[in-house]
Design a protein around this motif. Structure first.
Motif, PDB file in Angstrom:
ATOM      1  N   VAL A 183       0.869  -1.179   0.000  1.00 16.99           N
ATOM      2  CA  VAL A 183       0.000   0.000   0.000  1.00 16.99           C
ATOM      3  C   VAL A 183       0.904   1.227   0.000  1.00 16.99           C
ATOM      4  N   LEU A 184       0.762   2.085  -0.975  1.00 15.99           N
ATOM      5  CA  LEU A 184       1.577   3.300  -1.022  1.00 15.99           C
ATOM      6  C   LEU A 184       0.757   4.479  -0.516  1.00 15.99           C
ATOM      7  N   TYR A 185       1.247   5.102   0.534  1.00 14.37           N
ATOM      8  CA  TYR A 185       0.614   6.315   1.036  1.00 14.37           C
ATOM      9  C   TYR A 185       1.255   7.551   0.405  1.00 14.37           C
ATOM     10  N   ASN A 186       2.466   7.373  -0.118  1.00 17.88           N
ATOM     11  CA  ASN A 186       3.186   8.452  -0.789  1.00 17.88           C
ATOM     12  C   ASN A 186       4.112   7.853  -1.843  1.00 17.88           C
ATOM     13  N   SER A 187       4.347   8.604  -2.908  1.00 18.80           N
ATOM     14  CA  SER A 187       5.416   8.266  -3.844  1.00 18.80           C
ATOM     15  C   SER A 187       6.627   9.113  -3.478  1.00 18.80           C
ATOM     16  N   VAL A 188       7.810   8.540  -3.605  1.00 19.46           N
ATOM     17  CA  VAL A 188       9.037   9.208  -3.176  1.00 19.46           C
ATOM     18  C   VAL A 188       9.976   9.352  -4.366  1.00 19.46           C
ATOM     19  N   TYR A 189      10.497  10.566  -4.557  1.00 18.98           N
ATOM     20  CA  TYR A 189      11.459  10.849  -5.621  1.00 18.98           C
ATOM     21  C   TYR A 189      12.637  11.566  -4.967  1.00 18.98           C
ATOM     22  N   ARG A 190      13.710  10.831  -4.716  1.00 11.54           N
ATOM     23  CA  ARG A 190      14.830  11.359  -3.943  1.00 11.54           C
ATOM     24  C   ARG A 190      16.079  11.492  -4.816  1.00 11.54           C
ATOM     25  N   ALA A 191      16.795  12.596  -4.666  1.00  6.11           N
ATOM     26  CA  ALA A 191      18.087  12.787  -5.322  1.00  6.11           C
ATOM     27  C   ALA A 191      19.032  13.382  -4.293  1.00  6.11           C
ATOM     28  N   ASP A 192      19.942  12.581  -3.796  1.00  2.00           N
ATOM     29  CA  ASP A 192      20.889  12.999  -2.755  1.00  2.00           C
ATOM     30  C   ASP A 192      20.158  13.675  -1.595  1.00  2.00           C
ATOM     31  N   GLY A 193      20.380  14.969  -1.411  1.00  2.00           N
ATOM     32  CA  GLY A 193      19.853  15.659  -0.234  1.00  2.00           C
ATOM     33  C   GLY A 193      18.493  16.287  -0.372  1.00  2.00           C
ATOM     34  N   GLU A 194      17.792  16.027  -1.460  1.00  2.00           N
ATOM     35  CA  GLU A 194      16.455  16.597  -1.631  1.00  2.00           C
ATOM     36  C   GLU A 194      15.489  15.525  -2.116  1.00  2.00           C
ATOM     37  N   ALA A 195      14.208  15.768  -1.888  1.00  2.00           N
ATOM     38  CA  ALA A 195      13.197  14.797  -2.303  1.00  2.00           C
ATOM     39  C   ALA A 195      11.876  15.490  -2.592  1.00  2.00           C
ATOM     40  N   LEU A 196      11.180  14.979  -3.568  1.00  2.00           N
ATOM     41  CA  LEU A 196       9.800  15.385  -3.843  1.00  2.00           C
ATOM     42  C   LEU A 196       8.911  14.235  -3.390  1.00  2.00           C
ATOM     43  N   ILE A 197       7.963  14.536  -2.518  1.00  2.00           N
ATOM     44  CA  ILE A 197       7.063  13.534  -1.965  1.00  2.00           C
ATOM     45  C   ILE A 197       5.658  13.793  -2.486  1.00  2.00           C
ATOM     46  N   GLN A 205      -6.207  10.445  -8.419  1.00  2.00           N
ATOM     47  CA  GLN A 205      -4.939  10.087  -9.037  1.00  2.00           C
ATOM     48  C   GLN A 205      -3.815  10.878  -8.374  1.00  2.00           C
ATOM     49  N   ALA A 206      -2.613  10.311  -8.421  1.00  2.00           N
ATOM     50  CA  ALA A 206      -1.469  10.961  -7.776  1.00  2.00           C
ATOM     51  C   ALA A 206      -1.206  12.349  -8.350  1.00  2.00           C
ATOM     52  N   SER A 207      -1.524  12.543  -9.617  1.00  2.00           N
ATOM     53  CA  SER A 207      -1.299  13.856 -10.235  1.00  2.00           C
ATOM     54  C   SER A 207      -2.191  14.929  -9.642  1.00  2.00           C
ATOM     55  N   HIS A 208      -3.242  14.529  -8.937  1.00  2.00           N
ATOM     56  CA  HIS A 208      -4.175  15.478  -8.329  1.00  2.00           C
ATOM     57  C   HIS A 208      -3.937  15.636  -6.836  1.00  2.00           C
ATOM     58  N   ALA A 209      -2.844  15.071  -6.322  1.00  2.00           N
ATOM     59  CA  ALA A 209      -2.549  15.113  -4.892  1.00  2.00           C
ATOM     60  C   ALA A 209      -1.333  16.012  -4.626  1.00  2.00           C
ATOM     61  N   PRO A 210      -1.229  16.546  -3.407  1.00  2.00           N
ATOM     62  CA  PRO A 210      -0.139  17.480  -3.086  1.00  2.00           C
ATOM     63  C   PRO A 210       1.252  16.868  -3.177  1.00  2.00           C
ATOM     64  N   VAL A 211       2.235  17.735  -3.381  1.00  2.00           N
ATOM     65  CA  VAL A 211       3.648  17.342  -3.443  1.00  2.00           C
ATOM     66  C   VAL A 211       4.439  18.222  -2.476  1.00  2.00           C
ATOM     67  N   LEU A 212       5.286  17.592  -1.664  1.00  2.00           N
ATOM     68  CA  LEU A 212       6.176  18.303  -0.749  1.00  2.00           C
ATOM     69  C   LEU A 212       7.600  18.258  -1.296  1.00  2.00           C
ATOM     70  N   HIS A 213       8.235  19.419  -1.361  1.00  2.00           N
ATOM     71  CA  HIS A 213       9.658  19.470  -1.733  1.00  2.00           C
ATOM     72  C   HIS A 213      10.439  19.607  -0.436  1.00  2.00           C
ATOM     73  N   LEU A 214      11.199  18.572  -0.085  1.00  2.00           N
ATOM     74  CA  LEU A 214      11.900  18.527   1.188  1.00  2.00           C
ATOM     75  C   LEU A 214      13.404  18.565   1.016  1.00  2.00           C
ATOM     76  N   ARG A 215      14.073  19.205   1.975  1.00  2.00           N
ATOM     77  CA  ARG A 215      15.516  19.090   2.121  1.00  2.00           C
ATOM     78  C   ARG A 215      15.788  18.053   3.199  1.00  2.00           C
ATOM     79  N   ILE A 216      16.743  17.191   2.960  1.00  2.00           N
ATOM     80  CA  ILE A 216      17.080  16.150   3.924  1.00  2.00           C
ATOM     81  C   ILE A 216      18.137  16.712   4.874  1.00  2.00           C
ATOM     82  N   ARG A 217      17.722  16.998   6.106  1.00  2.00           N
ATOM     83  CA  ARG A 217      18.595  17.674   7.061  1.00  2.00           C
ATOM     84  C   ARG A 217      19.390  16.730   7.941  1.00  2.00           C
TER      85      ARG A 217
END
Length: 242
Positions: A183-197, A205-217
């Motif tokens: 069960v996926l509650y979120n899709s994760v797209y990570r590149a080194d120290g940053e990620a789009l969730i 559909q996932a395209s209609h759901a919010p996206v968080l741009h995070l820095r990995i601290r």
């Protein structure tokens, strides 16, 4: 003129009138900020939230002691839905990776169909960056459940098959591929120290759901929680054969 603030507002698609309306100030006040006047602390914090920039990035002249705990905030920007993410944001995210790229989704078909992003992913894999791709098992029970939730019948399974074809060049370039039935509650797209969730919402559909741009601290916190979920799914997934 405050060039960082001007760039930040342009990047967020905001002008002086937009900012004035959201902060409850006169547009001329915003013009004065852009001309170089220092806003009040509450307005500085509001501008940082609006743009996704850190206070020190917007006002390099600020002494360290006036920068609040927001400096450690992991959230760069929040998009109301995935289709609101700038088209080149995905390419910019992956282009910065020097060590690893991790993608967890059911299909990520939009990336497989994005020539610029998929080319960067291929180049990174060829250059030795570890690229891991975890997609849904096309005949998996949870993929079927997700299809039913979205009311698309076998559409989710079809999207995964299409994505596997689209990502074939990436796999040939050295990326690792595993298939999961979780069960996926979120899709994760990570590149080194940053990620789009990309959050998932029941019936949307996932395209209609919010996206968080995070820095990995650090190894704890919001971003670390999402990355841990990727590792858990990855460990439970199966390598695709054939």
């Amino acid at each position: 003129m405050n060039q960082p603030l001007a760039r930040a507002l342009r990047g967020a698609g905001l002008d002086a009138v937009d900012v004035a309306a959201q902060l409850g100030v006169d547009p001329k006040t915003v013009d004065r900020w852009l001309a170089g006047r220092m806003p009040y602390p509450r307005h500085r914090a509001a501008l940082a939230r609006l743009t996704g920039w850190m206070l020190r990035d917007l006002w390099p002249e600020l002494p360290a002691q006036v920068i609040p705990d927001m400096q450690a905030d992991e959230v760069r920007i929040v998009y109301p839905y995935r289709s609101a993410v700038p088209a080149d944001a995905w390419s910019r995210l992956f282009a910065q990776a020097q060590e690893e790229i991790s993608i967890l989704a059911y299909s990520a078909l939009f990336l497989a169909e994005d020539l610029a992003a998929s080319t960067i992913l291929c180049n990174k894999a060829t250059a030795g960056v570890r690229v891991r791709l975890a997609l849904g098992q096309p005949d998996g029970a949870h993929v079927a459940d997700r299809s039913a939730e979205e009311g698309v019948g076998g559409g989710m399974s079809a999207r995964i098959h299409n994505a596997l074809v689209g990502f074939s060049r990436l796999i040939e370039a050295g990326a690792e591929l595993r298939l999961h039935d979780t069960v996926l509650y979120n899709s994760v797209y990570r590149a080194d120290g940053e990620a789009l969730i990309n959050t998932h919402i029941y019936g949307r559909q996932a395209s209609h759901a919010p996206v968080l741009h995070l820095r990995i601290r650090s190894d704890i916190g919001m971003a670390a929680t999402y990355l841990d979920s990727f590792e858990r799914v990855w460990a439970a997934s199966q390598e695709r054969v054939g």
